[in-house]
Design an enzyme around this catalytic site. Structure first.
Site, PDB file in Angstrom:
ATOM      1  N   ASN A  86       0.868  -1.181   0.000  1.00 50.03           N
ATOM      2  CA  ASN A  86       0.000   0.000   0.000  1.00 50.03           C
ATOM      3  C   ASN A  86       0.903   1.229   0.000  1.00 50.03           C
ATOM      4  O   ASN A  86       1.864   1.294   0.774  1.00 50.03           O
ATOM      5  CB  ASN A  86      -0.921  -0.011   1.223  1.00 50.03           C
ATOM      6  CG  ASN A  86      -1.977  -1.100   1.134  1.00 50.03           C
ATOM      7  OD1 ASN A  86      -2.459  -1.411   0.046  1.00 50.03           O
ATOM      8  ND2 ASN A  86      -2.327  -1.685   2.261  1.00 50.03           N
ATOM      9  N   HIS A  99       6.247  -1.879   4.078  1.00 53.00           N
ATOM     10  CA  HIS A  99       5.965  -3.268   4.448  1.00 53.00           C
ATOM     11  C   HIS A  99       5.233  -3.944   3.309  1.00 53.00           C
ATOM     12  O   HIS A  99       4.311  -3.383   2.718  1.00 53.00           O
ATOM     13  CB  HIS A  99       5.146  -3.350   5.741  1.00 53.00           C
ATOM     14  CG  HIS A  99       3.951  -2.449   5.759  1.00 53.00           C
ATOM     15  ND1 HIS A  99       4.051  -1.100   6.016  1.00 53.00           N
ATOM     16  CD2 HIS A  99       2.645  -2.697   5.534  1.00 53.00           C
ATOM     17  CE1 HIS A  99       2.856  -0.554   5.959  1.00 53.00           C
ATOM     18  NE2 HIS A  99       1.978  -1.499   5.657  1.00 53.00           N
TER      19      HIS A  99
HETATM   20  P1  5GP Z   1      -1.013  -0.767   5.905  1.00 54.78           P
HETATM   21  O1  5GP Z   1      -2.474  -0.487   6.115  1.00 54.78           O
HETATM   22  O2  5GP Z   1      -0.139   0.385   6.362  1.00 54.78           O
HETATM   23  O3  5GP Z   1      -0.669  -1.232   4.525  1.00 54.78           O
HETATM   24  O4  5GP Z   1      -0.677  -2.012   6.820  1.00 54.78           O
HETATM   25  C1  5GP Z   1      -0.364  -1.903   8.157  1.00 54.78           C
HETATM   26  C2  5GP Z   1      -0.642  -3.245   8.751  1.00 54.78           C
HETATM   27  O5  5GP Z   1      -0.011  -3.297  10.009  1.00 54.78           O
HETATM   28  C3  5GP Z   1      -2.118  -3.520   8.977  1.00 54.78           C
HETATM   29  O6  5GP Z   1      -2.505  -4.686   8.257  1.00 54.78           O
HETATM   30  C4  5GP Z   1      -2.231  -3.685  10.495  1.00 54.78           C
HETATM   31  O7  5GP Z   1      -3.148  -4.701  10.870  1.00 54.78           O
HETATM   32  C5  5GP Z   1      -0.812  -4.027  10.900  1.00 54.78           C
HETATM   33  N1  5GP Z   1      -0.441  -3.582  12.225  1.00 54.78           N
HETATM   34  C6  5GP Z   1      -0.688  -2.360  12.774  1.00 54.78           C
HETATM   35  N2  5GP Z   1      -0.191  -2.293  14.015  1.00 54.78           N
HETATM   36  C7  5GP Z   1       0.405  -3.493  14.250  1.00 54.78           C
HETATM   37  C8  5GP Z   1       1.096  -4.032  15.375  1.00 54.78           C
HETATM   38  O8  5GP Z   1       1.295  -3.392  16.407  1.00 54.78           O
HETATM   39  N3  5GP Z   1       1.550  -5.310  15.265  1.00 54.78           N
HETATM   40  C9  5GP Z   1       1.358  -6.063  14.144  1.00 54.78           C
HETATM   41  N4  5GP Z   1       1.837  -7.307  14.144  1.00 54.78           N
HETATM   42  N5  5GP Z   1       0.705  -5.581  13.063  1.00 54.78           N
HETATM   43  C10 5GP Z   1       0.235  -4.322  13.119  1.00 54.78           C
END
Ligand code: 5GP
Ligand code: ZN
Length: 113
Positions: A86, A99
């Site tokens: 993303n 990520h």
């Molecule tokens: P994005 O929406 O930025 O592409 O993805 C961020 C991801 O990080 C989301 O899928 C969310 O569930 C995950 N995430 C957010 N905070 C944490 C955390 O503290 N630990 C873990 N393992 N995943 C997290």
């Protein structure tokens, strides 16, 4: 970066279920999985996102994908998985440390929402 969530996970300051680690890369289970396999694969180096990546990050970005393929093989989900970056807030990017999402273990719709 001191106050980056994913840098804190790499440093062990915030717990996460580690899936893979090497010199450059760290992978862990997403806290809110959207599929039976939902792993986040990150470089240990803090890069804000794909649009902030520099030419010298090319190898790291390749490594993210090769680790995804390795985890996909280990988990037996090679009949269909997806890797997702993303990029920017309108895409849903909520953590600003690059990520790669690895999603699999179920049928995946196309196009994604
Ligand atoms: P994005 O929406 O930025 O592409 O993805 C961020 C991801 O990080 C989301 O899928 C969310 O569930 C995950 N995430 C957010 N905070 C944490 C955390 O503290 N630990 C873990 N393992 N995943 C997290
Ligand atoms: Zn970071």
């Amino acid at each position: 970066m001191t106050d980056c969530l994913f840098c804190k996970i790499v440093r062990g300051e915030i717990p996460a279920k580690k899936v893979y680690e090497d010199e450059h890369i760290y992978a862990f289970e997403d806290i809110s999985p959207k599929a039976p396999t939902h792993v986040l694969i990150i470089p240990k180096k803090h890069i804000r996102g794909l649009k902030e990546a520099a030419p010298e990050d090319a190898e790291l970005i390749g490594r993210l994908h090769l680790v995804a393929a390795q985890i996909g093989r280990q988990r037996g989900i090679e009949d269909g998985y997806r890797t997702v970056l993303n990029v920017g807030p309108k895409s849903g990017q909520s953590v600003f440390h690059i990520h790669l999402h690895l999603l699999g273990g179920r049928d995946l719709n196309w196009p994604p929402g």
